[in-house]
Design an enzyme around this catalytic site. Structure first.
Site, PDB file in Angstrom:
ATOM      1  N   HIS A  88      17.661   6.166  20.885  1.00 59.18           N
ATOM      2  CA  HIS A  88      17.525   4.725  21.116  1.00 59.18           C
ATOM      3  C   HIS A  88      18.878   4.095  21.462  1.00 59.18           C
ATOM      4  O   HIS A  88      18.983   3.304  22.398  1.00 59.18           O
ATOM      5  CB  HIS A  88      16.922   4.060  19.878  1.00 59.18           C
ATOM      6  CG  HIS A  88      16.721   2.593  20.032  1.00 59.18           C
ATOM      7  ND1 HIS A  88      15.673   2.075  20.773  1.00 59.18           N
ATOM      8  CD2 HIS A  88      17.438   1.536  19.584  1.00 59.18           C
ATOM      9  CE1 HIS A  88      15.759   0.750  20.749  1.00 59.18           C
ATOM     10  NE2 HIS A  88      16.817   0.395  20.034  1.00 59.18           N
ATOM     11  N   ARG A 122       6.432  -9.752  30.524  1.00 59.36           N
ATOM     12  CA  ARG A 122       6.614  -8.474  31.215  1.00 59.36           C
ATOM     13  C   ARG A 122       5.291  -7.735  31.393  1.00 59.36           C
ATOM     14  O   ARG A 122       5.107  -7.011  32.365  1.00 59.36           O
ATOM     15  CB  ARG A 122       7.595  -7.646  30.375  1.00 59.36           C
ATOM     16  CG  ARG A 122       7.997  -6.304  30.904  1.00 59.36           C
ATOM     17  CD  ARG A 122       9.314  -5.830  30.259  1.00 59.36           C
ATOM     18  NE  ARG A 122       9.393  -5.994  28.800  1.00 59.36           N
ATOM     19  CZ  ARG A 122       8.842  -5.150  27.928  1.00 59.36           C
ATOM     20  NH1 ARG A 122       8.132  -4.117  28.329  1.00 59.36           N
ATOM     21  NH2 ARG A 122       8.993  -5.366  26.636  1.00 59.36           N
ATOM     22  N   LYS A 154       0.830  -1.198   0.000  1.00 58.52           N
ATOM     23  CA  LYS A 154       0.000   0.000   0.000  1.00 58.52           C
ATOM     24  C   LYS A 154       0.870   1.254   0.000  1.00 58.52           C
ATOM     25  O   LYS A 154       0.607   2.224  -0.731  1.00 58.52           O
ATOM     26  CB  LYS A 154      -0.925   0.008   1.223  1.00 58.52           C
ATOM     27  CG  LYS A 154      -2.078  -0.989   1.125  1.00 58.52           C
ATOM     28  CD  LYS A 154      -2.842  -1.052   2.446  1.00 58.52           C
ATOM     29  CE  LYS A 154      -4.066  -1.956   2.354  1.00 58.52           C
ATOM     30  NZ  LYS A 154      -5.089  -1.453   1.406  1.00 58.52           N
ATOM     31  N   GLU A 184       1.901  -2.121  13.464  1.00 56.90           N
ATOM     32  CA  GLU A 184       2.257  -0.827  14.046  1.00 56.90           C
ATOM     33  C   GLU A 184       2.972   0.020  13.005  1.00 56.90           C
ATOM     34  O   GLU A 184       3.987  -0.390  12.460  1.00 56.90           O
ATOM     35  CB  GLU A 184       3.171  -1.017  15.266  1.00 56.90           C
ATOM     36  CG  GLU A 184       3.521   0.299  15.943  1.00 56.90           C
ATOM     37  CD  GLU A 184       4.576   0.153  17.037  1.00 56.90           C
ATOM     38  OE1 GLU A 184       4.193   0.093  18.214  1.00 56.90           O
ATOM     39  OE2 GLU A 184       5.781   0.086  16.697  1.00 56.90           O
TER      40      GLU A 184
END
Ligand code: GTP
Ligand code: MG
Length: 238
Positions: free
Chosen positions: A190, A91, A55, A174
């Site tokens: 990061h 977690r 897409k 996501e």
């Protein structure tokens, strides 16, 4: 030699066994079963990525043909490893069943789209969100509302149908949509966050804050220059 994720998983198994009043063997057996099921399911998430990637590619190629520039600089995809998925599943709150894990973890399939300009990031999001077969499950606009650490990006969880031989699987993906400046900042942050874990020295923290401000300023400047490249406003939003 054990992988850091494996070590973390061992600690999490111990913690979960204590919390759920089970013995570690039971938790490990459950984990193994869920792990195997996800190994088989992984392919479906890859198909979800492939659908979204197509897409985005269509939007990019069509736009490039019609106008003289590309609003999309690059696209990167990633499929979460089953190890990190197990780590996140242990977690986070919730049952260790495939169904419960799939319902609470939406970043197994990830697509990151880097755009030239802020308006293009919104344009891409709008174009995808308006497609009938794509359902938007969640939007987090960290461009309009940056995180306290300065992180900016547009996050969408979209659900896309994947046509298998026996049924249709609706796969959540996501999306992270950002500019080059946002991407540069986020990848540096990061790396620093990874190196220093939670203990980033204050002087580096201050440098990072300043870098976030500069990145934001750069996006604003580029947005002004953009008007010179292509005078008309971005399609989709004004
Ligand atoms: P998880 O981060 O997956 O636990 O979910 P969440 O509900 O906190 O989602 P959020 O939208 O805040 O973040 C999802 C993803 O965005 C992360 O996995 C990162 O890839 C990216 N992200 C979010 N915040 C930051 C940040 O402060 N720095 C960097 N470098 N990336 C971030
Ligand atoms: Mg994540």
């Amino acid at each position: 030699p054990s992988h850091p994720v494996q070590e973390r998983v061992r600690d999490l198994v111990t913690a979960r066994a204590e919390r759920d009043a089970l013995d570690e063997e039971e938790v490990t057996a459950r984990l193994r079963q869920v792990y195997d099921e996800f190994m088989a399911l992984r392919m479906h998430y890859q198909f979800g990525i492939d659908e979204v990637q197509t897409k985005v590619e269509i939007l990019r190629k069509e736009f490039e043909q019609m106008h003289d520039y590309s609003p999309i600089e690059h696209v990167r995809t990633r499929l979460k490893s089953v190890e990190s998925l197990m780590e996140k599943a242990l977690r986070t709150e919730g049952d260790m069943t495939v169904r419960a894990i799939r319902a609470r973890i939406h970043d197994i399939a990830g697509v990151r789209i880097t755009c030239s300009f802020v308006a293009d990031a919104y344009w891409v999001a709008d174009m995808l969100a308006s497609q009938q077969d794509l359902e938007v499950l969640q939007v987090k606009d960290y461009i309009a509302n940056p995180k306290p650490n300065g992180y900016r990006s547009l996050h969408l969880i979209v659900q896309v149908p994947v046509y298998l031989s026996t049924h249709v699987e609706h796969v959540p993906v996501e999306l992270q949509i950002r500019t080059i400046a946002m991407d540069f900042w986020a990848s540096t942050e990061h790396k620093l966050a990874y190196k220093y874990e939670k203990n980033l020295p204050p002087e580096l923290r201050a440098e990072l804050d300043e870098a976030a401000r500069v990145a934001d300023e750069l996006d604003r400047r580029m947005e002004r220059l953009r008007g010179e490249i292509r005078p008309q406003p971005a399609p989709g939003r004004s």
